[in-house]
Design a protein around this motif. Structure first.
Motif, mmCIF file in Angstrom:
data_model
loop_
_atom_site.group_PDB
_atom_site.id
_atom_site.type_symbol
_atom_site.label_atom_id
_atom_site.label_comp_id
_atom_site.label_asym_id
_atom_site.label_seq_id
_atom_site.Cartn_x
_atom_site.Cartn_y
_atom_site.Cartn_z
ATOM 1 N N SER A 165 0.814 -1.215 0.000
ATOM 2 C CA SER A 165 0.000 0.000 0.000
ATOM 3 C C SER A 165 0.853 1.273 0.000
ATOM 4 O O SER A 165 0.325 2.370 0.146
ATOM 5 C CB SER A 165 -0.938 0.010 1.203
ATOM 6 O OG SER A 165 -0.201 -0.032 2.419
ATOM 7 N N TRP A 166 2.173 1.114 -0.161
ATOM 8 C CA TRP A 166 3.073 2.257 -0.241
ATOM 9 C C TRP A 166 3.702 2.322 -1.635
ATOM 10 O O TRP A 166 3.945 1.292 -2.265
ATOM 11 C CB TRP A 166 4.213 2.158 0.778
ATOM 12 C CG TRP A 166 3.799 2.207 2.212
ATOM 13 C CD1 TRP A 166 2.533 2.324 2.717
ATOM 14 C CD2 TRP A 166 4.666 2.124 3.341
ATOM 15 N NE1 TRP A 166 2.548 2.324 4.086
ATOM 16 C CE2 TRP A 166 3.848 2.198 4.500
ATOM 17 C CE3 TRP A 166 6.036 1.991 3.499
ATOM 18 C CZ2 TRP A 166 4.374 2.145 5.795
ATOM 19 C CZ3 TRP A 166 6.570 1.936 4.776
ATOM 20 C CH2 TRP A 166 5.744 2.021 5.911
ATOM 21 N N VAL A 167 3.959 3.525 -2.096
ATOM 22 C CA VAL A 167 4.789 3.745 -3.273
ATOM 23 C C VAL A 167 6.121 4.303 -2.792
ATOM 24 O O VAL A 167 6.151 5.249 -1.996
ATOM 25 C CB VAL A 167 4.126 4.730 -4.256
ATOM 26 C CG1 VAL A 167 5.131 5.190 -5.306
ATOM 27 C CG2 VAL A 167 2.939 4.082 -4.942
ATOM 28 N N LEU A 170 10.820 3.678 -10.021
ATOM 29 C CA LEU A 170 11.395 4.853 -10.673
ATOM 30 C C LEU A 170 10.447 5.579 -11.624
ATOM 31 O O LEU A 170 10.542 6.807 -11.745
ATOM 32 C CB LEU A 170 12.685 4.469 -11.391
ATOM 33 C CG LEU A 170 13.841 4.058 -10.460
ATOM 34 C CD1 LEU A 170 15.043 3.610 -11.284
ATOM 35 C CD2 LEU A 170 14.226 5.171 -9.511
ATOM 36 N N PRO A 171 9.513 4.914 -12.321
ATOM 37 C CA PRO A 171 8.607 5.676 -13.197
ATOM 38 C C PRO A 171 7.760 6.717 -12.462
ATOM 39 O O PRO A 171 7.310 7.690 -13.069
ATOM 40 C CB PRO A 171 7.730 4.583 -13.825
ATOM 41 C CG PRO A 171 8.591 3.364 -13.811
ATOM 42 C CD PRO A 171 9.369 3.455 -12.527
ATOM 43 N N PRO A 194 10.601 22.272 -4.963
ATOM 44 C CA PRO A 194 9.205 22.078 -4.549
ATOM 45 C C PRO A 194 8.283 21.686 -5.698
ATOM 46 O O PRO A 194 7.308 20.947 -5.491
ATOM 47 C CB PRO A 194 8.822 23.439 -3.957
ATOM 48 C CG PRO A 194 10.114 23.986 -3.430
ATOM 49 C CD PRO A 194 11.131 23.562 -4.460
ATOM 50 N N GLY A 195 8.574 22.165 -6.906
ATOM 51 C CA GLY A 195 7.751 21.812 -8.051
ATOM 52 C C GLY A 195 7.784 20.339 -8.392
ATOM 53 O O GLY A 195 6.866 19.823 -9.060
ATOM 54 N N LEU A 196 8.798 19.632 -7.937
ATOM 55 C CA LEU A 196 8.896 18.202 -8.216
ATOM 56 C C LEU A 196 7.865 17.386 -7.434
ATOM 57 O O LEU A 196 7.491 16.294 -7.866
ATOM 58 C CB LEU A 196 10.302 17.699 -7.872
ATOM 59 C CG LEU A 196 11.457 18.312 -8.661
ATOM 60 C CD1 LEU A 196 12.781 17.741 -8.167
ATOM 61 C CD2 LEU A 196 11.291 18.063 -10.155
ATOM 62 N N VAL A 197 7.417 17.904 -6.313
ATOM 63 C CA VAL A 197 6.464 17.141 -5.493
ATOM 64 C C VAL A 197 5.157 16.928 -6.249
ATOM 65 O O VAL A 197 4.614 15.817 -6.281
ATOM 66 C CB VAL A 197 6.227 17.838 -4.143
ATOM 67 C CG1 VAL A 197 5.188 17.066 -3.319
ATOM 68 C CG2 VAL A 197 7.538 17.961 -3.358
ATOM 69 N N ALA A 198 4.650 17.965 -6.873
ATOM 70 C CA ALA A 198 3.409 17.835 -7.642
ATOM 71 C C ALA A 198 3.585 16.862 -8.799
ATOM 72 O O ALA A 198 2.653 16.113 -9.148
ATOM 73 C CB ALA A 198 2.958 19.194 -8.154
ATOM 74 N N ARG A 242 2.205 11.551 -11.070
ATOM 75 C CA ARG A 242 2.627 10.260 -11.614
ATOM 76 C C ARG A 242 2.133 9.101 -10.753
ATOM 77 O O ARG A 242 1.736 8.051 -11.284
ATOM 78 C CB ARG A 242 4.156 10.237 -11.753
ATOM 79 C CG ARG A 242 4.627 11.108 -12.899
ATOM 80 C CD ARG A 242 6.127 11.148 -13.057
ATOM 81 N NE ARG A 242 6.457 11.958 -14.231
ATOM 82 C CZ ARG A 242 7.614 12.576 -14.423
ATOM 83 N NH1 ARG A 242 8.581 12.468 -13.516
ATOM 84 N NH2 ARG A 242 7.826 13.299 -15.507
ATOM 85 N N ALA A 243 2.143 9.272 -9.451
ATOM 86 C CA ALA A 243 1.606 8.226 -8.576
ATOM 87 C C ALA A 243 0.112 8.035 -8.789
ATOM 88 O O ALA A 243 -0.402 6.914 -8.758
ATOM 89 C CB ALA A 243 1.901 8.563 -7.117
ATOM 90 N N ARG A 244 -0.593 9.139 -9.032
ATOM 91 C CA ARG A 244 -2.033 9.034 -9.310
ATOM 92 C C ARG A 244 -2.281 8.321 -10.627
ATOM 93 O O ARG A 244 -3.098 7.403 -10.721
ATOM 94 C CB ARG A 244 -2.651 10.438 -9.349
ATOM 95 C CG ARG A 244 -4.170 10.442 -9.560
ATOM 96 C CD ARG A 244 -4.670 11.795 -10.057
ATOM 97 N NE ARG A 244 -4.132 12.115 -11.372
ATOM 98 C CZ ARG A 244 -4.585 11.575 -12.502
ATOM 99 N NH1 ARG A 244 -5.561 10.677 -12.484
ATOM 100 N NH2 ARG A 244 -4.040 11.912 -13.664
#
Length: 230
Positions: free
Chosen positions: A105-107, A134-135, A147-151, A156-158
């Motif tokens: 349940s974790w990425v 990694l993808p 900070p822009g990398l978090v979004a 990508r996780a979504r």
């Protein structure tokens, strides 16, 4: 899905033994046809900012980003063997990545200032790549500021893993810029003093959780499990 864990690479997962700065110097030289006057200034910046700064300090116009990224990629691939010979995975990293990777349940991915090609080189040099998704990661070509990398990683996780809106994100990193990226995006932060910044510097930057390194697997897992249960 309960948690997205995003690991910094240099000085958090690996020690690159100076190979990173050699990559930047080689990329600059390939583009400028001369060696840079000084070493790259990294300190948690993205590759976009690092290379921009190098060209500015050397009094040259910044080339097109596509050319810069290609030069960085070529320089990184050429130094895979140097990195694996001179560098190392940091203590405890392999063990904690293995434990985190088995949580269905974790990425578990990366958030790094390196371009994607060089991030892959750095984790593959020490056999860490199978332990990371990694993808889903966010890389130095994806945003100018960290900070822009978090979004980017959230999206990508979504899209790739079905992460719902609002799933907690935890950054693990060794610089005040990692702390800033977490705090400014509503993410959690585990700061590790395995780089050049002291525990006090990381705490002063706003990190509530500061570890000396990642050697205590149980402690790291406990922190992550507590965050995923919120």
């Amino acid at each position: 899905m309960e948690l997205i864990v995003l690991w910094d690479i240099d000085h958090t997962l690996i020690e690159n033994a100076g190979v990173s700065k050699e990559i930047y110097a080689a990329a600059f030289t390939a583009l400028a046809q001369r060696a840079p006057a000084g070493l790259a200034r990294t300190e948690g910046r993205t590759d976009r900012l690092i290379m921009r700064d190098m060209f500015e300090r050397n009094g040259l116009a910044e080339p097109d980003w596509t050319a810069i990224e290609r030069a960085l990629s070529d320089a990184g691939k050429a130094r895979l063997q140097d990195l694996s010979r001179r560098g190392t995975a940091l203590p405890g990293v392999r063990e904690v990545l293995k434990e985190v990777s088995v949580h269905s349940s974790w990425v578990s991915s990366v958030l790094t200032g390196n371009i994607a090609d060089n991030a892959r080189v750095k984790v593959a040099a020490f056999g860490l790549d199978p332990l990371l998704d990694l993808p889903v990661g966010a890389y130095g070509a994806d945003a100018l500021q960290r900070p822009g990398l978090v979004a980017v990683a959230r999206e990508r996780a979504r899209r790739l893993r079905g992460a719902p809106d609002g799933v907690p994100v935890v950054l693990v990193g060794d610089t005040p810029r990692d702390v800033e990226a977490a705090l400014s995006t509503g993410s959690e932060i585990i700061a590790v003093a395995s780089g050049v910044h002291s525990p006090q510097e990381l705490a002063d930057a706003g990190a509530h959780t500061v570890l000396p390194d990642l050697t205590d697997t149980g402690q790291v897992l406990g922190i992550l499990e507590a965050l995923s249960a919120r």
